[in-house]
Design a protein around this motif. Structure first.
Motif, PDB file in Angstrom:
ATOM      1  N   LEU A 166       2.541 159.856  10.616  1.00 43.58           N
ATOM      2  CA  LEU A 166       2.982 158.932   9.575  1.00 43.58           C
ATOM      3  C   LEU A 166       1.985 157.797   9.379  1.00 43.58           C
ATOM      4  N   THR A 167       1.319 157.374  10.457  1.00 50.79           N
ATOM      5  CA  THR A 167       0.307 156.317  10.347  1.00 50.79           C
ATOM      6  C   THR A 167      -0.782 156.716   9.362  1.00 50.79           C
ATOM      7  N   SER A 168      -1.145 157.984   9.363  1.00 53.26           N
ATOM      8  CA  SER A 168      -2.205 158.438   8.454  1.00 53.26           C
ATOM      9  C   SER A 168      -1.713 158.566   7.011  1.00 53.26           C
ATOM     10  N   LEU A 169      -0.399 158.563   6.800  1.00 50.10           N
ATOM     11  CA  LEU A 169       0.178 158.742   5.468  1.00 50.10           C
ATOM     12  C   LEU A 169       0.604 157.449   4.797  1.00 50.10           C
ATOM     13  N   ILE A 170       0.785 156.398   5.594  1.00 50.15           N
ATOM     14  CA  ILE A 170       1.367 155.155   5.086  1.00 50.15           C
ATOM     15  C   ILE A 170       0.310 154.057   5.071  1.00 50.15           C
ATOM     16  N   HIS A 171       0.193 153.373   3.933  1.00 50.16           N
ATOM     17  CA  HIS A 171      -0.712 152.228   3.835  1.00 50.16           C
ATOM     18  C   HIS A 171      -0.323 151.176   4.864  1.00 50.16           C
ATOM     19  N   GLU A 172      -1.317 150.486   5.388  1.00 47.66           N
ATOM     20  CA  GLU A 172      -1.075 149.425   6.367  1.00 47.66           C
ATOM     21  C   GLU A 172      -0.186 148.329   5.795  1.00 47.66           C
ATOM     22  N   ASP A 173      -0.287 148.062   4.485  1.00 50.72           N
ATOM     23  CA  ASP A 173       0.508 147.007   3.859  1.00 50.72           C
ATOM     24  C   ASP A 173       1.696 147.562   3.059  1.00 50.72           C
ATOM     25  N   ALA A 174       2.188 148.739   3.436  1.00 50.16           N
ATOM     26  CA  ALA A 174       3.324 149.358   2.748  1.00 50.16           C
ATOM     27  C   ALA A 174       4.571 148.487   2.883  1.00 50.16           C
ATOM     28  N   THR A 175       5.525 148.736   1.985  1.00 51.45           N
ATOM     29  CA  THR A 175       6.804 148.026   2.036  1.00 51.45           C
ATOM     30  C   THR A 175       7.941 149.036   2.070  1.00 51.45           C
ATOM     31  N   GLN A 176       9.093 148.562   2.545  1.00 48.36           N
ATOM     32  CA  GLN A 176      10.300 149.393   2.547  1.00 48.36           C
ATOM     33  C   GLN A 176      11.483 148.529   2.173  1.00 48.36           C
ATOM     34  N   SER A 177      12.330 149.059   1.297  1.00 44.71           N
ATOM     35  CA  SER A 177      13.582 148.395   0.950  1.00 44.71           C
ATOM     36  C   SER A 177      14.702 149.424   0.994  1.00 44.71           C
ATOM     37  N   MET A 178      15.946 148.906   1.055  1.00 42.23           N
ATOM     38  CA  MET A 178      17.099 149.786   1.200  1.00 42.23           C
ATOM     39  C   MET A 178      18.274 149.224   0.397  1.00 42.23           C
ATOM     40  N   PRO A 179      18.212 149.349  -0.953  1.00 41.93           N
ATOM     41  CA  PRO A 179      19.318 148.836  -1.760  1.00 41.93           C
ATOM     42  C   PRO A 179      20.639 149.510  -1.366  1.00 41.93           C
ATOM     43  N   PRO A 180      21.720 148.811  -1.287  1.00 41.74           N
ATOM     44  CA  PRO A 180      21.975 147.465  -1.800  1.00 41.74           C
ATOM     45  C   PRO A 180      21.716 146.353  -0.776  1.00 41.74           C
ATOM     46  N   TYR A 181      21.213 146.675   0.396  1.00 41.90           N
ATOM     47  CA  TYR A 181      20.956 145.640   1.405  1.00 41.90           C
ATOM     48  C   TYR A 181      19.751 144.795   1.017  1.00 41.90           C
ATOM     49  N   ALA A 182      19.736 143.571   1.483  1.00 41.85           N
ATOM     50  CA  ALA A 182      18.644 142.650   1.197  1.00 41.85           C
ATOM     51  C   ALA A 182      17.486 142.862   2.166  1.00 41.85           C
ATOM     52  N   MET A 183      17.428 144.026   2.805  1.00 44.48           N
ATOM     53  CA  MET A 183      16.371 144.324   3.763  1.00 44.48           C
ATOM     54  C   MET A 183      15.047 144.548   3.033  1.00 44.48           C
ATOM     55  N   TRP A 184      14.003 143.907   3.509  1.00 44.28           N
ATOM     56  CA  TRP A 184      12.668 144.085   2.956  1.00 44.28           C
ATOM     57  C   TRP A 184      11.698 144.087   4.123  1.00 44.28           C
ATOM     58  N   LEU A 185      11.037 145.208   4.350  1.00 43.71           N
ATOM     59  CA  LEU A 185      10.043 145.314   5.417  1.00 43.71           C
ATOM     60  C   LEU A 185       8.668 145.302   4.775  1.00 43.71           C
ATOM     61  N   SER A 186       7.744 144.588   5.402  1.00 43.11           N
ATOM     62  CA  SER A 186       6.415 144.458   4.849  1.00 43.11           C
ATOM     63  C   SER A 186       5.386 144.806   5.912  1.00 43.11           C
ATOM     64  N   GLY A 187       4.642 145.856   5.662  1.00 41.80           N
ATOM     65  CA  GLY A 187       3.598 146.296   6.586  1.00 41.80           C
ATOM     66  C   GLY A 187       4.050 147.469   7.432  1.00 41.80           C
ATOM     67  N   ARG A 188       3.109 148.358   7.697  1.00 39.88           N
ATOM     68  CA  ARG A 188       3.404 149.565   8.478  1.00 39.88           C
ATOM     69  C   ARG A 188       3.983 149.212   9.843  1.00 39.88           C
ATOM     70  N   ASP A 189       3.460 148.162  10.497  1.00 43.62           N
ATOM     71  CA  ASP A 189       3.969 147.791  11.823  1.00 43.62           C
ATOM     72  C   ASP A 189       5.443 147.391  11.755  1.00 43.62           C
ATOM     73  N   ASP A 190       5.844 146.618  10.733  1.00 43.36           N
ATOM     74  CA  ASP A 190       7.253 146.243  10.583  1.00 43.36           C
ATOM     75  C   ASP A 190       8.123 147.463  10.290  1.00 43.36           C
ATOM     76  N   ILE A 191       7.613 148.359   9.455  1.00 46.22           N
ATOM     77  CA  ILE A 191       8.365 149.580   9.130  1.00 46.22           C
ATOM     78  C   ILE A 191       8.590 150.404  10.391  1.00 46.22           C
ATOM     79  N   PHE A 192       7.539 150.617  11.176  1.00 40.36           N
ATOM     80  CA  PHE A 192       7.683 151.404  12.399  1.00 40.36           C
ATOM     81  C   PHE A 192       8.579 150.704  13.424  1.00 40.36           C
ATOM     82  N   ALA A 193       8.482 149.382  13.531  1.00 46.99           N
ATOM     83  CA  ALA A 193       9.352 148.648  14.457  1.00 46.99           C
ATOM     84  C   ALA A 193      10.812 148.858  14.083  1.00 46.99           C
TER      85      ALA A 193
END
Length: 114
Positions: A11-38
């Motif tokens: 997945l590290t090779s597939l995801i940009h280092e500065d990728a983001t993740q969200s999960m509507p309807p939650y106010a969750m916002w992850l920024s960066g591959r390290d935060d996403i993996f954590a």
């Protein structure tokens, strides 16, 4: 395949280092591959062992139905994953959790058996 295997190296090779993740309807916002993996290895670890089914594009972006393992067997619907690609890698994940509404729109089954 890398998400189903929960293979962080692949997945590290597939995801940009500065990728983001969200999960509507939650106010969750992850920024960066390290935060996403954590998150995936912490609160999101219940996604390990999920199956993903490709479906028609969502607004021109690749989309997948995600099904999490069910304690009673098989797989329960969890999210419609929509990926935004940038230069051939994933720049954004959006996980839409309203599966009762969105799965039928994308022709996804209500659950998967083993």
């Amino acid at each position: 395949a890398a998400f189903e295997a929960y293979d962080m190296d692949a997945l590290t090779s597939l995801i940009h280092e500065d990728a983001t993740q969200s999960m509507p309807p939650y106010a969750m916002w992850l920024s960066g591959r390290d935060d996403i993996f954590a998150w995936w290895l912490g609160p999101g670890i219940a996604c390990k062992g999920s199956r993903v089914i490709p479906t028609v594009a969502a607004n021109g972006s690749p989309a997948f139905g995600q099904y999490k393992p069910s304690p009673s067997g098989g797989y329960e619907p969890w999210a419609l994953q929509v990926l935004e690609l940038e230069n051939g890698r994933i720049g954004q994940f959006t996980f839409f959790l309203d599966t009762e509404r969105v799965f039928p729109l994308f022709g996804l089954p209500p659950r998967l058996d083993d």
